[in-house]
Write an enzyme that holds these catalytic residues in place. Structure first.
Site, PDB file in Angstrom:
ATOM      1  N   ARG A  70      23.393 -25.788   3.170  1.00 34.95           N
ATOM      2  CA  ARG A  70      22.405 -26.600   2.473  1.00 34.95           C
ATOM      3  C   ARG A  70      22.150 -27.885   3.264  1.00 34.95           C
ATOM      4  O   ARG A  70      23.019 -28.365   3.984  1.00 34.95           O
ATOM      5  CB  ARG A  70      22.889 -26.959   1.065  1.00 34.95           C
ATOM      6  N   TYR A 198      18.629 -20.134   4.555  1.00 38.92           N
ATOM      7  CA  TYR A 198      19.988 -20.206   4.010  1.00 38.92           C
ATOM      8  C   TYR A 198      19.978 -20.176   2.474  1.00 38.92           C
ATOM      9  O   TYR A 198      19.152 -20.847   1.839  1.00 38.92           O
ATOM     10  CB  TYR A 198      20.714 -21.476   4.500  1.00 38.92           C
ATOM     11  N   LYS A 207      20.362 -22.911  -6.689  1.00 41.32           N
ATOM     12  CA  LYS A 207      20.538 -24.357  -6.814  1.00 41.32           C
ATOM     13  C   LYS A 207      19.241 -25.048  -7.266  1.00 41.32           C
ATOM     14  O   LYS A 207      19.270 -25.976  -8.058  1.00 41.32           O
ATOM     15  CB  LYS A 207      20.990 -24.954  -5.480  1.00 41.32           C
ATOM     16  N   HIS A 227      27.247 -27.223 -12.567  1.00 44.28           N
ATOM     17  CA  HIS A 227      27.817 -26.539 -11.395  1.00 44.28           C
ATOM     18  C   HIS A 227      29.232 -26.093 -11.756  1.00 44.28           C
ATOM     19  O   HIS A 227      30.212 -26.656 -11.275  1.00 44.28           O
ATOM     20  CB  HIS A 227      27.828 -27.536 -10.224  1.00 44.28           C
ATOM     21  N   SER A 249      31.193 -27.595  -4.032  1.00 45.21           N
ATOM     22  CA  SER A 249      31.043 -26.365  -3.262  1.00 45.21           C
ATOM     23  C   SER A 249      32.274 -26.125  -2.385  1.00 45.21           C
ATOM     24  O   SER A 249      32.824 -27.065  -1.807  1.00 45.21           O
ATOM     25  CB  SER A 249      29.827 -26.488  -2.350  1.00 45.21           C
ATOM     26  N   CYS A 251      35.333 -25.292  -3.064  1.00 43.61           N
ATOM     27  CA  CYS A 251      36.628 -25.812  -3.539  1.00 43.61           C
ATOM     28  C   CYS A 251      37.339 -24.795  -4.411  1.00 43.61           C
ATOM     29  O   CYS A 251      38.227 -25.151  -5.190  1.00 43.61           O
ATOM     30  CB  CYS A 251      36.439 -27.106  -4.322  1.00 43.61           C
ATOM     31  N   THR A 254      35.050 -19.657  -7.030  1.00 36.73           N
ATOM     32  CA  THR A 254      35.027 -18.191  -7.075  1.00 36.73           C
ATOM     33  C   THR A 254      36.457 -17.668  -7.286  1.00 36.73           C
ATOM     34  O   THR A 254      36.696 -16.801  -8.129  1.00 36.73           O
ATOM     35  CB  THR A 254      34.411 -17.628  -5.778  1.00 36.73           C
ATOM     36  N   ASP A 278      29.719 -20.065 -10.481  1.00 44.20           N
ATOM     37  CA  ASP A 278      29.044 -21.202  -9.839  1.00 44.20           C
ATOM     38  C   ASP A 278      28.187 -22.040 -10.781  1.00 44.20           C
ATOM     39  O   ASP A 278      28.114 -23.245 -10.610  1.00 44.20           O
ATOM     40  CB  ASP A 278      28.169 -20.687  -8.686  1.00 44.20           C
ATOM     41  N   ARG A 367      29.125 -16.188   4.195  1.00 44.37           N
ATOM     42  CA  ARG A 367      29.024 -15.842   2.775  1.00 44.37           C
ATOM     43  C   ARG A 367      28.978 -14.341   2.538  1.00 44.37           C
ATOM     44  O   ARG A 367      28.644 -13.565   3.431  1.00 44.37           O
ATOM     45  CB  ARG A 367      27.720 -16.442   2.214  1.00 44.37           C
TER      46      ARG A 367
HETATM   47  C1  OXD Z   1      27.141 -24.168  -3.032  1.00 45.27           C
HETATM   48  C2  OXD Z   1      27.006 -22.733  -3.342  1.00 45.27           C
HETATM   49  O1  OXD Z   1      26.814 -24.591  -1.913  1.00 45.27           O
HETATM   50  O2  OXD Z   1      27.387 -22.343  -4.456  1.00 45.27           O
HETATM   51  O3  OXD Z   1      27.594 -24.909  -3.931  1.00 45.27           O
HETATM   52  O4  OXD Z   1      26.482 -21.974  -2.519  1.00 45.27           O
HETATM   53 MN    MN Z   2      27.948 -23.946  -5.777  1.00 48.01          MN
END
Ligand code: OXD
Ligand code: MN
Length: 586
Positions: A70, A198, A207, A227, A249, A251, A254, A278, A367
């Site tokens: 991002r 991306y 997002k 989030h 993000s 951290c 998932t 997420d 990813r």
């Molecule tokens: C992020 C994502 O960047 O979930 O937070 O992809």
């Molecule tokens: Mn995220």
């Protein structure tokens, strides 16, 4: 044709006049359509087939090396009033933004196909769900949207019934970072994204819609777009309670959402049910509780660090029908990334023969995209139209020092302050330096579509007569000792902390009161089967009044940036904590 479909059709035609594609394709979400797109991308080299024996129907996409995360500095919210977006966002006036974006989109789809992607964020029959339509010239985006949202015919039918939908226009353009902008127009229900393929910049349902535009809508309509992961925890009595947890993000959202309980918990009958990893949309139900849905239908997860040890459920779901982006390949064309532990990389994420001198084999923000129902722990309630009731809200950042393993906020206001005070070390999910501590309230710094001061006030407004709000907690899995080693094992053992959290919600676990909130005493945590040195546990739960006093001062300075928008109540709660800490100083 219904008036909604007419509006949509007119927008598609107007966009086509500006972008001048060779063809227009309306996506129906069918398997035949998906197969045709895959073949097209295999032929163009946009996808590479992965070993069909070990990973049937899995593909690798390599993005432009300058387009792997991002781009927060190129992401703007465009509203009439600058004040509406606050110091937490980059702002552009709608006049300037439209001028800039119209020029970029002019003729950009020549030689390409314009895809119209109707999608629904949330279960197709849920009153909490919201629809959108993304126009894109990227078949990779279409393929990802198909996994990440309820895309195609059913969404189009819902759009036809409803009064409105969010418009998203995306073009990969020339992938030139100098000509890359992600614009949101919440007053027009519109997103425009140019110059990146991306995920977070290009899959506009995620997002851009489900957080930035949705947070704006939630502010106006009385709900929250966050989030947060959503996880169901089933205890040995067979009761399932749901926790929503916000982390920045990369951290571990998932991993936490699909964790495998430690052996002693499994034997006792504990189970984990994944609802989302997420994004969480929450709103008060008639019973006063907060009810939540996961607006997404898939996972766009960070690959590095995912292994049989850290997240076996993720590995199990990644063996078929998955799109990998920017991972490495083994000699027998299986996906590979740092921390996977199985196999060796042969080809790196840029398609070169792997050479450690070139850096990691997989990009640190590589990813996987996969449908959520491929996850072995996928909850049977994830499709419930009313959502799931939330018992606890958890905030957490990546903090090497200071923040204890867990604390419970005194009340809702103190919990909102704990969320607003969050800070975390930056990760590879966004471009820029990694490992720098920055304030990231509610893990929404890159995603809140309006002024954080108003957002904090919106959070506070849920505390009203009749509300049965979740308790709020703060966790830190990332505290380190002086040698730089993590003090807490994390992963499956995080359930020990979640059990304490749920025990607090139901009034049957103990705690000790400190100036920062309630903390477990060592005897309040279930540590069965965990070999942790008691001194290590002491350090994990230690509250240093001097360092916390400094932290609170920093939080005060940060919150002061929101000026008149900052709710007075939050500052009062901060001062109350500072006074309590002063009283504790040696
Ligand atoms: C992020 C994502 O960047 O979930 O937070 O992809
Ligand atoms: Mn995220």
């Amino acid at each position: 044709m219904s008036s909604q479909l007419e509006t949509l059709n007119e927008w598609v035609q107007a966009t086509a006049r500006r972008t001048r594609p060779d063809r227009i394709h309306w996506c129906d979400g069918s398997d035949t359509e998906a197969q045709a797109l895959t073949e097209l991308m295999l032929a163009s080299g946009e996808l590479i087939a992965i070993n069909p024996t070990t990973h049937p129907d899995c593909y690798l996409h390599r993005s432009d090396p300058d387009d792997v995360a991002r781009v927060e500095h190129l992401t703007f919210i465009s509203t009439q009033q600058r004040d509406a977006v606050g110091p937490n966002n980059h702002w552009m006036s709608p006049h300037d933004a439209h001028l800039k974006m119209d020029a970029l989109f002019d003729g950009c789809m020549q030689g390409r196909t314009l895809y119209v992607v109707p999608y629904c964020m949330g279960p197709i029959d849920s009153p909490l769900s919201r629809c959108g339509v993304e126009i894109t010239d990227s078949p990779y985006v279409v393929a990802n949207m198909r996994l990440m949202t309820r895309m195609g015919q059913a969404a189009l039918q819902r759009i036809e019934r409803e009064a409105r939908f969010v418009k998203g226009l995306h073009s990969t353009g020339e992938l030139n970072p100098e000509r890359r902008f992600i614009l949101h127009f919440p007053e027009e229900n519109l997103i425009q994204s140019y110059g990146s393929g991306y995920g977070g910049n290009a899959l506009l349902g995620k997002k851009c819609h489900a957080l930035r535009i949705a947070s704006w809508q939630g502010h106006q309509q009385g709900w929250l777009a966050e989030h947060m992961l959503i996880v169901g925890i089933e205890n040995p009595q067979g009761e399932t309670h749901y926790i929503a947890a916000a982390f920045p993000s990369a951290c571990g959202k998932t991993n936490l959402s699909m964790l495998i309980p430690p052996a002693s918990y499994r034997r006792a009958g504990w189970k984990i049910w994944t609802v989302g990893d997420d994004i969480c949309w929450m709103q008060p139900g008639a019973d006063g509780r907060l009810w939540a849905i996961n607006p997404e239908a898939g996972f766009f997860g960070v690959a590095p660090g995912t292994s049989r040890k850290t997240n076996p459920n993720a590995l199990a779901m990644l063996t078929h029908d998955t799109i990998f982006t920017n991972v490495a390949l083994t000699n027998d064309v299986q996906p590979w990334w740092e921390g996977l532990h199985d196999g060796q990389p042969a080809i790196d994420w840029q398609g070169r023969t792997f050479d450690p001198a070139n850096g990691p084999a997989a990009h640190p923000n590589s990813r996987f995209t996969v449908r959520a129902d491929q996850c072995p722990s996928w909850s049977s309630h994830a499709e419930d139209p009313q959502g799931v009731p939330i018992s606890a809200i958890v905030f957490g950042g990546r903090r090497a020092n200071l923040i204890p393993l867990v604390f419970e906020a005194r009340d809702w206001t103190h919990g909102v302050l704990a969320g607003a005070s969050m800070a975390s070390e930056t990760t590879a999910a966004a471009t820029g330096k990694v490992g720098v501590l920055r304030r990231d309230p509610m893990a929404m710094k890159p995603f809140c579509g309006y002024n954080f001061g108003d957002y904090f006030a919106h959070w506070l407004s849920f505390d009203r007569p009749g509300a049965k709000l979740p308790k709020i907690f703060h966790v830190n899995w990332f505290r380190k000792n002086q040698q730089g080693d993590f003090l807490w094992p994390g992963f499956g053992d995080n359930l020990r902390v979640l059990e304490w959290i749920l025990g607090r919600c139901h009034g049957h676990t103990g705690a000790t009161e400190t100036p920062i909130g309630f903390l477990p005493r060592i005897q309040d945590l279930n540590l069965h089967g965990l070999n942790l040195d008691p001194a290590q546990l002491e350090s994990l739960l230690h509250v240093d009044p001097v360092a916390w006093g400094e932290e609170l001062q920093g939080i005060g300075e940060y919150l002061a940036d929101y000026g008149e928008h900052l709710p007075q109540q939050l500052e009062l709660a901060r001062q109350g904590m500072a006074d309590a800490l002063d009283a504790e100083r040696p």
